[in-house]
Scaffold this active site. Structure first.
Site, PDB file in Angstrom:
ATOM      1  N   TYR A  61      45.298  42.234  50.020  1.00 31.44           N
ATOM      2  CA  TYR A  61      44.103  41.575  50.557  1.00 31.44           C
ATOM      3  C   TYR A  61      43.990  40.167  49.977  1.00 31.44           C
ATOM      4  O   TYR A  61      44.113  39.977  48.770  1.00 31.44           O
ATOM      5  CB  TYR A  61      42.852  42.393  50.208  1.00 31.44           C
ATOM      6  CG  TYR A  61      41.554  41.666  50.462  1.00 31.44           C
ATOM      7  CD1 TYR A  61      41.202  41.266  51.750  1.00 31.44           C
ATOM      8  CD2 TYR A  61      40.686  41.368  49.420  1.00 31.44           C
ATOM      9  CE1 TYR A  61      40.010  40.589  51.984  1.00 31.44           C
ATOM     10  CE2 TYR A  61      39.493  40.700  49.642  1.00 31.44           C
ATOM     11  CZ  TYR A  61      39.159  40.315  50.927  1.00 31.44           C
ATOM     12  OH  TYR A  61      37.992  39.634  51.155  1.00 31.44           O
ATOM     13  N   CYS A  62      43.780  39.173  50.848  1.00 24.94           N
ATOM     14  CA  CYS A  62      43.537  37.790  50.442  1.00 24.94           C
ATOM     15  C   CYS A  62      44.705  37.282  49.590  1.00 24.94           C
ATOM     16  O   CYS A  62      45.846  37.355  49.992  1.00 24.94           O
ATOM     17  CB  CYS A  62      42.188  37.687  49.730  1.00 24.94           C
ATOM     18  SG  CYS A  62      41.644  35.999  49.385  1.00 24.94           S
ATOM     19  N   LEU A  63      44.445  36.790  48.380  1.00 29.86           N
ATOM     20  CA  LEU A  63      45.520  36.299  47.525  1.00 29.86           C
ATOM     21  C   LEU A  63      46.523  37.401  47.194  1.00 29.86           C
ATOM     22  O   LEU A  63      47.710  37.131  46.986  1.00 29.86           O
ATOM     23  CB  LEU A  63      44.965  35.739  46.210  1.00 29.86           C
ATOM     24  CG  LEU A  63      43.948  34.598  46.275  1.00 29.86           C
ATOM     25  CD1 LEU A  63      43.653  34.110  44.874  1.00 29.86           C
ATOM     26  CD2 LEU A  63      44.450  33.467  47.133  1.00 29.86           C
TER      27      LEU A  63
ATOM     28  N   SER B 299      45.170  37.376  54.798  1.00 32.59           N
ATOM     29  CA  SER B 299      46.058  36.712  53.841  1.00 32.59           C
ATOM     30  C   SER B 299      46.865  35.633  54.542  1.00 32.59           C
ATOM     31  O   SER B 299      47.421  35.873  55.618  1.00 32.59           O
ATOM     32  CB  SER B 299      47.013  37.719  53.190  1.00 32.59           C
ATOM     33  OG  SER B 299      46.298  38.742  52.523  1.00 32.59           O
TER      34      SER B 299
END
Length: 598
Positions: free
Chosen positions: A335-337, A365
């Site tokens: 998730y994300c970074l 992401s």
């Protein structure tokens, strides 16, 4: 006696070094390095400028002003527009005064996302005239700061954003004398709204100067109300704790599932309250689920690098999972970074012939940072150099500094609307589990965050094949395993069109989902949640590419949660059902210690 503060001693040593070192200091060739005195002075200046580089701001406004002065036709258009707006506003004011009918046609309609003047009280004179005058001014300044020939796109965005922030500060909705909603509340409550607002402000101020910053802690507590899926911390090192969740089904899929959350926040966005927990949902579907819980770095962790996050974080977790479960392959979701790091790891493993990852799932992401959305406002050489000086001084990027940047991107919703409701209307907002998580930020180590900003955001090394791991470059096109990608429709952190670029950077099967919601709420989308919808399609590696807008226009809409579609996709890549692995009884219980670190 007063105790000596170690941080004071450290600051004194750095200050002394900063003054003494330049006498013989030789500037290194690296663009990331500078003289200690430069770093110290910039760090001090950052405390005054709210961590905004004065040079970056000056360059942007100088670019705009100089080119505006070289554009006489633009100035003539702005002058004409100012006169037209003044005349329209005058006629509107005259009509409102001369008739009892307050429903006069607007001079200008607010943007769809602007909720400041939605209340019917704003339709009465003189507040309708005040709000219309403000919106006309706001429109004029937007025209003045955009479309100036010769201004760079980045500088135009910075100037427009800065002017918008100044105008939002002066909006009539922020002041009791020009806001009819506040005045009505004061009359109805005999002024108690101001008293309650004062008490709310005092309480928030108290929390801001103590470690008790989460005002909803009594409602949602980590380990009691959120992050409560049962499990064990089966592995830990200096950077991560690895949580294995207790199975709830008689059999499980053979391939374990590893979640890689972003390290900018705590991991439990994926394990909120039980009805919103993706972890609980996947465990109930028969998956052996593991979760990385990142350490909240301190000053002594300043030299942790992106390579440390790859090796001590994700690679260490993969090693531990395969050893514990004896599985030859795992599925991984980031998730994300965390998804960006997972992409780096998958490309590195593909380069090195390591085939232990069976599939990759990326939630909101980015792997291409050419168009990173509104965060690009804070990304240029000047701003990153200034931020590096601040992190050099502290050893990390503080949680408040990160939160401030994100709040500015949505200042009307996250700053001014909140202050209006809590301090002027005296209303405390009811917190949700997602809002509690959003306030539970973590710090970012100096070296890692500098590398992340420079190699990914500033230079886009990952997408352009220049990113280095173990001394060798990696290429996303080397990833041959299936990829499942989720973009969220109103994402201001990882814009979905930027996320969509994974199609042209990979040479494998990509299943792409575009779901309703934003960067956080779009990911937290349990089945049964109202007003959720998504689009989904799979692009084979040999098919012709399609641009994002065409894809959006031609892909079928589906009602409901994308979780169901993802689980169905993942089920086909998770092997046969087997008895669940044994849970170690002697290990610490979830959620572990790292998630509790302030």
């Amino acid at each position: 006696m007063l105790e000596k503060n170690p941080s004071d001693s450290l600051a004194f040593e750095r200050m002394a070094s900063a003054w003494l070192t330049p006498l013989s200091y030789q500037y290194p060739e690296s663009a990331n390095d500078s003289a200690p005195l430069d770093l110290m002075s910039n760090a001090w200046l950052g405390r005054v400028t709210s961590n905004i580089s004065p040079a970056a701001m000056f360059n942007a406004f100088a670019d705009w002003l100089i080119h505006l002065s070289l554009s006489p036709s633009k100035r003539v258009v702005l002058l004409e527009r100012a006169w037209q707006n003044s005349w329209r506003w005058h006629l509107y004011n005259r009509n409102c005064i001369s008739t009892e009918d307050q429903s006069q046609p607007f001079c200008i309609a607010p943007l769809s996302q602007d909720q400041r003047f939605r209340d019917p009280a704003w339709q009465t004179w003189p507040f309708n005239v005040i709000s219309q005058g403000f919106l006309l001014q706001q429109q004029w300044w937007h025209r003045a700061t955009t479309g100036v020939r010769g201004v760079s796109k980045h500088h135009e965005e910075v100037v427009t954003f800065t002017v918008r922030q100044l105008l939002d500060t002066l909006a009539p909705s922020n002041f009791p004398l020009t806001n009819p909603v506040i005045q009505q509340a004061a009359i109805q409550s005999w002024g108690n709204n101001f008293l309650q607002g004062w008490l709310n402000a005092t309480e928030d101020w108290r929390r801001s100067i103590t470690s008790d910053t989460n005002e909803a802690a009594d409602t949602y507590k980590v380990g009691r109300d959120i992050a409560i899926s049962p499990g064990k911390v089966v592995f830990h090192n200096h950077l991560i704790e690895l949580i294995q969740y207790t199975p709830t089904t008689k059999t499980v899929h053979a391939l374990p599932l590893l979640f890689v959350p972003a390290w900018i926040m705590k991991y439990y966005i994926l394990d909120l309250s039980p009805q919103n927990s993706l972890v609980k949902y996947m465990v109930s579907k028969g998956y052996t689920v593991f979760m990385i819980s990142w350490k909240n770095p301190l000053a002594e962790d300043r030299d942790l690098s992106m390579e440390d996050y790859r090796k001590l974080g994700l690679m260490a977790a993969i090693d531990a999972i395969t050893e514990l479960t004896h599985a030859r392959k795992i599925n991984a979701a980031g998730y994300c970074l965390g998804g960006t790091l997972l992409s780096i790891v998958a490309a590195s493993m593909a380069r090195d012939g390591d085939q232990r990852i069976a599939s990759v799932s990326l939630f909101a992401s980015q792997v291409d940072f050419e168009e990173p959305g509104e965060l690009s406002l804070f990304i240029d050489e000047s701003q990153i150099s200034f931020l590096e000086a601040i992190m050099w001084d502290q050893g990390y990027l503080d949680t408040k500094q990160m939160a401030g940047a994100f709040q500015l991107l949505r200042s009307n919703d996250l700053i001014w609307s909140r202050r209006l409701n809590q301090y002027l209307l005296g209303r405390r907002e009811k917190k949700s589990d997602l809002m509690v998580w959003n306030e539970d930020a973590t710090r970012m180590p100096y070296r890692m965050h500098s590398e992340y900003l420079r190699h990914l955001f500033l230079h886009n090394d990952l997408a352009e094949g220049r990113y280095i791991t173990d001394g060798k470059s990696i290429h996303l096109v080397d990833i041959s395993i299936p990829i499942f990608v989720v973009g969220t429709l109103t994402d201001h952190v990882a814009p979905w069109r930027s996320v969509f670029k994974i199609h042209r950077l990979s040479d494998t099967e990509v299943t792409f989902v575009l779901t309703s919601g934003g960067h956080n709420a779009g990911v937290v989308s349990p089945p049964g949640h109202p007003y959720r919808s998504y689009q989904i399609s799979t692009h084979a590696d040999k098919e012709l590419a399609m641009d994002a807008d065409t894809w959006q226009a031609t892909t079928e809409h589906k009602e409901g949660s994308w979780w169901i579609a993802w689980e169905s996709w993942l089920r086909k890549k998770s092997g046969k059902r087997i008895p669940p692995p044994l849970m170690p009884a002697h290990k610490p219980s979830a959620p572990g210690k790292y998630v509790m670190q302030p």
